[in-house]
Design a protein around this motif. Sequence first.
Motif, mmCIF file in Angstrom:
data_model
loop_
_atom_site.group_PDB
_atom_site.id
_atom_site.type_symbol
_atom_site.label_atom_id
_atom_site.label_comp_id
_atom_site.label_asym_id
_atom_site.label_seq_id
_atom_site.Cartn_x
_atom_site.Cartn_y
_atom_site.Cartn_z
ATOM 1 N N MET A 1 36.985 -67.732 24.743
ATOM 2 C CA MET A 1 37.388 -66.926 23.581
ATOM 3 C C MET A 1 37.207 -65.435 23.899
ATOM 4 O O MET A 1 36.225 -65.037 24.517
ATOM 5 C CB MET A 1 36.540 -67.284 22.358
ATOM 6 N N THR A 2 38.142 -64.652 23.448
ATOM 7 C CA THR A 2 38.066 -63.204 23.623
ATOM 8 C C THR A 2 37.984 -62.548 22.249
ATOM 9 O O THR A 2 38.831 -62.784 21.389
ATOM 10 C CB THR A 2 39.297 -62.672 24.379
ATOM 11 N N TYR A 3 36.948 -61.729 22.047
ATOM 12 C CA TYR A 3 36.729 -61.081 20.759
ATOM 13 C C TYR A 3 36.875 -59.567 20.890
ATOM 14 O O TYR A 3 36.409 -58.972 21.871
ATOM 15 C CB TYR A 3 35.329 -61.390 20.222
ATOM 16 N N GLY A 4 37.497 -58.962 19.879
ATOM 17 C CA GLY A 4 37.575 -57.511 19.813
ATOM 18 C C GLY A 4 36.570 -57.035 18.781
ATOM 19 O O GLY A 4 36.648 -57.427 17.616
ATOM 20 N N LYS A 49 21.570 -57.562 11.470
ATOM 21 C CA LYS A 49 21.906 -57.260 10.083
ATOM 22 C C LYS A 49 23.388 -56.912 9.958
ATOM 23 O O LYS A 49 23.856 -56.520 8.896
ATOM 24 C CB LYS A 49 21.075 -56.074 9.569
ATOM 25 N N ARG A 50 24.111 -57.026 11.061
ATOM 26 C CA ARG A 50 25.527 -56.676 11.089
ATOM 27 C C ARG A 50 26.376 -57.904 11.431
ATOM 28 O O ARG A 50 25.860 -58.951 11.812
ATOM 29 C CB ARG A 50 25.784 -55.588 12.144
ATOM 30 N N LYS A 51 27.676 -57.741 11.319
ATOM 31 C CA LYS A 51 28.584 -58.818 11.705
ATOM 32 C C LYS A 51 28.465 -59.114 13.187
ATOM 33 O O LYS A 51 28.723 -60.233 13.636
ATOM 34 C CB LYS A 51 30.030 -58.437 11.363
ATOM 35 N N LEU A 52 28.058 -58.105 13.949
ATOM 36 C CA LEU A 52 27.864 -58.289 15.388
ATOM 37 C C LEU A 52 26.844 -59.389 15.648
ATOM 38 O O LEU A 52 27.004 -60.185 16.581
ATOM 39 C CB LEU A 52 27.400 -56.976 16.028
ATOM 40 N N GLY A 53 25.805 -59.451 14.820
ATOM 41 C CA GLY A 53 24.780 -60.476 14.990
ATOM 42 C C GLY A 53 25.351 -61.874 14.803
ATOM 43 O O GLY A 53 24.993 -62.801 15.529
ATOM 44 N N GLU A 57 25.655 -64.946 17.682
ATOM 45 C CA GLU A 57 25.117 -66.285 17.466
ATOM 46 C C GLU A 57 26.088 -67.365 17.923
ATOM 47 O O GLU A 57 25.663 -68.438 18.367
ATOM 48 C CB GLU A 57 24.778 -66.490 15.984
ATOM 49 N N ARG A 58 27.384 -67.090 17.841
ATOM 50 C CA ARG A 58 28.354 -68.143 18.134
ATOM 51 C C ARG A 58 29.041 -68.025 19.503
ATOM 52 O O ARG A 58 29.769 -68.931 19.897
ATOM 53 C CB ARG A 58 29.425 -68.193 17.048
ATOM 54 N N VAL A 59 28.829 -66.900 20.215
ATOM 55 C CA VAL A 59 29.470 -66.780 21.528
ATOM 56 C C VAL A 59 28.903 -67.820 22.492
ATOM 57 O O VAL A 59 27.744 -68.231 22.378
ATOM 58 C CB VAL A 59 29.302 -65.368 22.122
ATOM 59 N N GLN A 60 29.734 -68.213 23.436
ATOM 60 C CA GLN A 60 29.341 -69.211 24.432
ATOM 61 C C GLN A 60 29.653 -68.693 25.830
ATOM 62 O O GLN A 60 30.274 -67.646 26.002
ATOM 63 C CB GLN A 60 30.088 -70.520 24.167
ATOM 64 N N ALA A 61 29.223 -69.474 26.823
ATOM 65 C CA ALA A 61 29.472 -69.111 28.212
ATOM 66 C C ALA A 61 30.975 -68.979 28.449
ATOM 67 O O ALA A 61 31.760 -69.823 28.017
ATOM 68 C CB ALA A 61 28.888 -70.170 29.138
ATOM 69 N N CYS A 87 23.715 -61.513 25.491
ATOM 70 C CA CYS A 87 25.032 -61.903 26.001
ATOM 71 C C CYS A 87 24.915 -62.517 27.393
ATOM 72 O O CYS A 87 25.553 -63.537 27.697
ATOM 73 C CB CYS A 87 25.965 -60.694 26.042
ATOM 74 N N MET A 88 24.107 -61.905 28.241
ATOM 75 C CA MET A 88 23.950 -62.393 29.608
ATOM 76 C C MET A 88 23.286 -63.766 29.641
ATOM 77 O O MET A 88 23.612 -64.619 30.461
ATOM 78 C CB MET A 88 23.160 -61.377 30.430
ATOM 79 N N GLN A 89 22.336 -63.973 28.735
ATOM 80 C CA GLN A 89 21.663 -65.279 28.650
ATOM 81 C C GLN A 89 22.657 -66.372 28.279
ATOM 82 O O GLN A 89 22.557 -67.506 28.759
ATOM 83 C CB GLN A 89 20.542 -65.223 27.613
ATOM 84 N N LYS A 90 23.623 -66.013 27.449
ATOM 85 C CA LYS A 90 24.616 -66.995 27.007
ATOM 86 C C LYS A 90 25.826 -67.080 27.931
ATOM 87 O O LYS A 90 26.711 -67.915 27.733
ATOM 88 C CB LYS A 90 25.088 -66.651 25.589
ATOM 89 N N GLY A 91 25.867 -66.200 28.926
ATOM 90 C CA GLY A 91 26.998 -66.211 29.844
ATOM 91 C C GLY A 91 28.222 -65.528 29.279
ATOM 92 O O GLY A 91 29.344 -65.731 29.747
ATOM 93 N N CYS A 92 28.016 -64.700 28.250
ATOM 94 C CA CYS A 92 29.111 -63.951 27.623
ATOM 95 C C CYS A 92 29.244 -62.589 28.311
ATOM 96 O O CYS A 92 28.238 -61.935 28.604
ATOM 97 C CB CYS A 92 28.823 -63.768 26.133
ATOM 98 N N VAL A 93 30.465 -62.173 28.563
ATOM 99 C CA VAL A 93 30.719 -60.914 29.251
ATOM 100 C C VAL A 93 31.120 -59.843 28.248
ATOM 101 O O VAL A 93 31.816 -60.131 27.273
ATOM 102 C CB VAL A 93 31.838 -61.085 30.303
ATOM 103 N N VAL A 94 30.668 -58.605 28.487
ATOM 104 C CA VAL A 94 31.003 -57.477 27.618
ATOM 105 C C VAL A 94 31.795 -56.455 28.429
ATOM 106 O O VAL A 94 31.337 -56.001 29.481
ATOM 107 C CB VAL A 94 29.737 -56.805 27.042
#
Length: 215
Positions: A1-4, A49-53, A57-61, A87-94
Amino acid sequence: MTYGYIRVSTDRQTVENQRFEISRFCSAQGLSINGWIEETISGTKNYDKRKLGQLLERVQAGDLIICAELSRLGRSLFMIMEILSLCMQKGCVVWTIKDGYRLGEDIQSKVLAFAFGLSAEIERDLISQRTKEALDRKRAEGVKLGRPVGALSKRVKLTGKEDAIRVLREEGTSWAQIARLFHVDRSTLVRFSKTRGLWRICLPKHSDVSESVAG
């Protein structure tokens, strides 16, 4: 998944510029945005406290978060590092567009993220300390600081910081640096400075040419 991910600090700012930047970047990279996260909130507000949080929570590797610049994630070293670490712990790239960062799981990314955050924090600390010393010096010289008697006090975020802004400009600090120090957009700072008569005052000769152009 790619998020903006898009964040603006005030209602007067628009998300459209960031959305355009991200959309154009993805088009050039052959990517499609699967979900947009937009919010109007200060970057000093903790991410949980933001939508970012909620997004974190739902991002994955294998997921990818794209934002205009790293400062959209947070305004402090520790917050940015905490977000990137998660992000790195979950394998998500920024990925960031303006900064050109590709922050993933490799050690090089971790070092880069730390160096960026640390330099930004040091910059704010140095500017803040320099401002305090300059204001103390002016007080010792008998200079009367503060809002002139009878002046209108339109309560905004920068109200009460006129003396600090004046000192910073006299010492050659750019509008962008001052804006980062006070956690506001550069255009907001420039508009405020114009209403307070702080625009173009005592600019050092070595100031960048772009500083003399009204924003």
